[in-house]
Design a protein around this motif. Structure first.
Motif, PDB file in Angstrom:
ATOM      1  N   GLY A   1     -46.845  16.610  11.353  1.00 31.13           N
ATOM      2  CA  GLY A   1     -48.089  16.766  12.102  1.00 31.13           C
ATOM      3  C   GLY A   1     -48.910  17.869  11.453  1.00 31.13           C
ATOM      4  N   ASP A   2     -49.966  18.316  12.146  1.00 28.73           N
ATOM      5  CA  ASP A   2     -50.793  19.361  11.524  1.00 28.73           C
ATOM      6  C   ASP A   2     -50.178  20.758  11.692  1.00 28.73           C
TER       7      ASP A   2
ATOM      8  N   LYS B   1     -50.367  22.955  13.906  1.00 32.40           N
ATOM      9  CA  LYS B   1     -51.185  24.026  14.478  1.00 32.40           C
ATOM     10  C   LYS B   1     -50.955  24.174  15.977  1.00 32.40           C
TER      11      LYS B   1
ATOM     12  N   THR C   1     -54.177  23.211  18.181  1.00 29.17           N
ATOM     13  CA  THR C   1     -54.494  21.829  18.563  1.00 29.17           C
ATOM     14  C   THR C   1     -53.337  21.144  19.289  1.00 29.17           C
TER      15      THR C   1
ATOM     16  N   ALA D   1     -45.613  13.222  15.976  1.00 25.48           N
ATOM     17  CA  ALA D   1     -46.781  12.900  15.147  1.00 25.48           C
ATOM     18  C   ALA D   1     -46.554  11.599  14.384  1.00 25.48           C
ATOM     19  N   ASN D   2     -47.631  10.899  14.117  1.00 20.19           N
ATOM     20  CA  ASN D   2     -47.629   9.684  13.298  1.00 20.19           C
ATOM     21  C   ASN D   2     -46.740   8.569  13.849  1.00 20.19           C
TER      22      ASN D   2
ATOM     23  N   LEU E   1     -43.489  24.427   9.101  1.00 22.01           N
ATOM     24  CA  LEU E   1     -44.002  23.065   9.262  1.00 22.01           C
ATOM     25  C   LEU E   1     -42.922  22.035   8.934  1.00 22.01           C
TER      26      LEU E   1
ATOM     27  N   TRP F   1     -42.468  17.963  15.281  1.00 20.26           N
ATOM     28  CA  TRP F   1     -43.917  17.768  15.491  1.00 20.26           C
ATOM     29  C   TRP F   1     -44.183  17.000  16.794  1.00 20.26           C
TER      30      TRP F   1
ATOM     31  N   GLU G   1     -53.570  30.689  11.609  1.00 21.18           N
ATOM     32  CA  GLU G   1     -53.452  29.502  10.754  1.00 21.18           C
ATOM     33  C   GLU G   1     -54.470  29.620   9.627  1.00 21.18           C
TER      34      GLU G   1
ATOM     35  N   LYS H   1     -49.249  30.161   7.160  1.00 26.42           N
ATOM     36  CA  LYS H   1     -49.236  30.420   8.600  1.00 26.42           C
ATOM     37  C   LYS H   1     -48.605  31.788   8.825  1.00 26.42           C
TER      38      LYS H   1
END
Lengths: 242, 247
Positions: free
Chosen positions: A81-82, A84, A87, A158-159, A188, A209, B95, B101
């Motif tokens: 995923g992103d 973050k 979000t 995600a996805n 991540l 994610w 971020e 990060k």
């Protein structure tokens, strides 16, 4: 070992002699590498030996069969995923009376727990005694008021990735929606900002994610479960493949 | 008749040669990423290079404004203004673009970076055709090309170096390796160490009923139909956005 022919006298044999030697060398090299790899695997390290000898409070072996111990999570890929927190949104829905969505800030305002848990990857490594922080899945069920007919949890990520978990494992005390391991945020590669944690099933069930927690009545095999991996994935029964 | 046979074999060889040239790029991508996938349990996902460093800073009080807290952490990390930031609970997350990060939890700051490795990162990405449209069909075409190379190879050369002797032996050896492996390893179920499984699970005290008969686990605190008070609110102080029920 055949005697080397006189290649000056019989040059027509040179090509065949060279090829034969090449094939022999290649075969010997391959065999050596294979044996070396097998030896490394057989010579278990101390951590693995100690874990094999230890027992969990529930009486089962600390280390499931076919596993070896690593001191860290190994990145295993996937459609990230992103990552973050800004979000991030988690949807809690399905067979619940009050479906809701929560952002990262408010996820951290839900009742938090910190649990020591082991994780076991289907590829054969385990990481023991990690300190995971997050929200219990059963707490989310309580907040959303799960309906009595729900039998499974689908962790959505995600996805379009999903993983199916019976309520029995999803409602374990140490089954979490988690955002921190050993005092650090997830990278991540490991599912940042928030991932699932289902310690008593192989680690692919602990979706990275994370985007949603869905309660359902009927089982819904997820991404890996429909691609040859076991639907339940109990490491102590070596339920690796379906 | 002899001429026709000669031409047929010559065409086979010419196509084998040219398809072989065309297959080199795909072969390198699939072979290298295939080795990486085979060894993922040992090497992990080598598509990315990830780094992590931690250091300590003086604790930032809750009363410090967000902008000041962000600047303090960014300066300590030696980085500039972040693209975005989130302050939640005891965390401050910054971020940056390009996989950087920074997270401050209490007095500990963790800087994490992640960059895709040039060749293997792309090769691994291409290897799994999921979520890729045209590539799925291009890789199907490559698979068909490989089948042509394999089968045309059988008939490229006639005589003792072909199917009459060397070819037959090597083709048989090629089939024998996987067949022997499956036979010796006992197939997919033979990989499981049944003794170890029995030993690992043996001390479980009570037997569990089949999954379908297992009642849903009960919650520690049963959902209340009564109007919740602030103390009884299972969501704590979190603000939850109601969603419509699933269809």
């Amino acid at each position: 070992m055949p005697e080397k022919p006189d290649l000056d006298r019989y040059p027509e044999l040179a090509e065949r002699w060279n090829r034969r030697n090449f094939i022999k060398s290649a075969a010997a090299g391959t065999a050596l590498m294979a044996l070396g790899g097998a030896f490394v695997r057989l010579a278990a390290d101390d951590l693995t030996k100690a874990a094999r000898a230890a027992t969990r409070p529930d009486g089962r072996s600390k280390l499931p069969p076919g596993q070896r111990v690593l001191e860290f999570l190994r990145p295993m890929g996937g459609d990230a995923g992103d990552g973050k927190s800004e979000t991030f949104k988690l949807r809690v829905h399905g067979l619940v009376k009050h479906p809701f969505e929560v952002d990262y800030d408010n996820l951290l305002k839900l009742p938090q727990v910190e649990k020591i848990a082991d994780v076991h990857c289907v590829t054969g490594w385990s990481m023991l005694d990690g300190k995971w922080k997050g929200v219990q899945i059963k707490k989310l069920a309580e907040v959303a008021e799960i309906k009595p007919e729900a039998r499974f949890v689908i962790l959505e990520a995600a996805n379009g990735f999903t993983a199916n978990i019976p309520l029995k494992e999803a409602f374990a005390d140490n089954a979490l929606i988690t955002y921190r391991l050993n005092g650090k945020p997830f990278a991540l590669d490991h599912g940042a900002p928030v991932r699932g944690l289902i310690p008593d099933l192989y680690f692919w069930k602990s979706s990275k994610w994370l985007t949603g927690v869905k309660f359902v009545k009927d089982d819904q095999p997820g991404f890996w479960e429909t691609r040859g991996y076991h639907n339940h994935a109990d490491p102590w029964k070596e339920e690796r493949y379906g | 008749m002899v001429e026709v046979k000669k031409r047929w074999r010559a065409w086979l060889r010419a196509l084998h040669r040219d398809f072989g040239y065309a297959a080199i790029g795909f072969t390198v991508i699939y072979a290298v990423s295939g080795i990486a996938q085979n060894h993922i349990e040992d090497w992990g996902d080598v598509s990315y290079k990830a780094t992590e460093r931690t250091f300590s800073i003086p604790a930032i009080a809750d009363s410090v404004p967000d902008a000041v807290a962000v600047k303090t952490v960014a300066d300590a990390a030696g980085l500039g203004v972040p693209q975005s930031s989130t302050r939640a609970g005891d965390e401050l997350r910054l971020e940056y673009g390009d996989g950087v990060k920074v997270t401050a939890i209490g007095m500990t700051v963790t800087v994490q970076t992640r960059t895709r490795r040039a060749f293997i990162g792309i090769a691994n990405w291409l290897h799994t055709a999921r979520h890729k449209k045209a590539w799925k069909y291009l890789s199907d075409a490559f698979a068909v090309l490989l089948l042509y190379l394999a089968f045309s190879g059988i008939f490229m050369i006639k005589g003792k170096l072909g199917l009459k002797w060397r070819g037959t032996i090597l083709i048989s050896a090629g089939f024998a390796v996987p067949v022997l492996y499956v036979a010796l390893a006992g197939g997919p179920d033979g990989q499981r160490d049944t003794d170890a499984i029995a030993k690992a699970a043996a001390p479980r005290a009570k037997s569990t009923p089949p999954e379908a008969l297992t009642p849903a686990p009960t919650l520690t605190t049963p959902p209340s139909e009564a109007t919740p008070t602030i103390d009884a609110n299972p969501a704590g102080s979190a603000v939850l956005v109601p969603l419509p029920p699933d269809e």
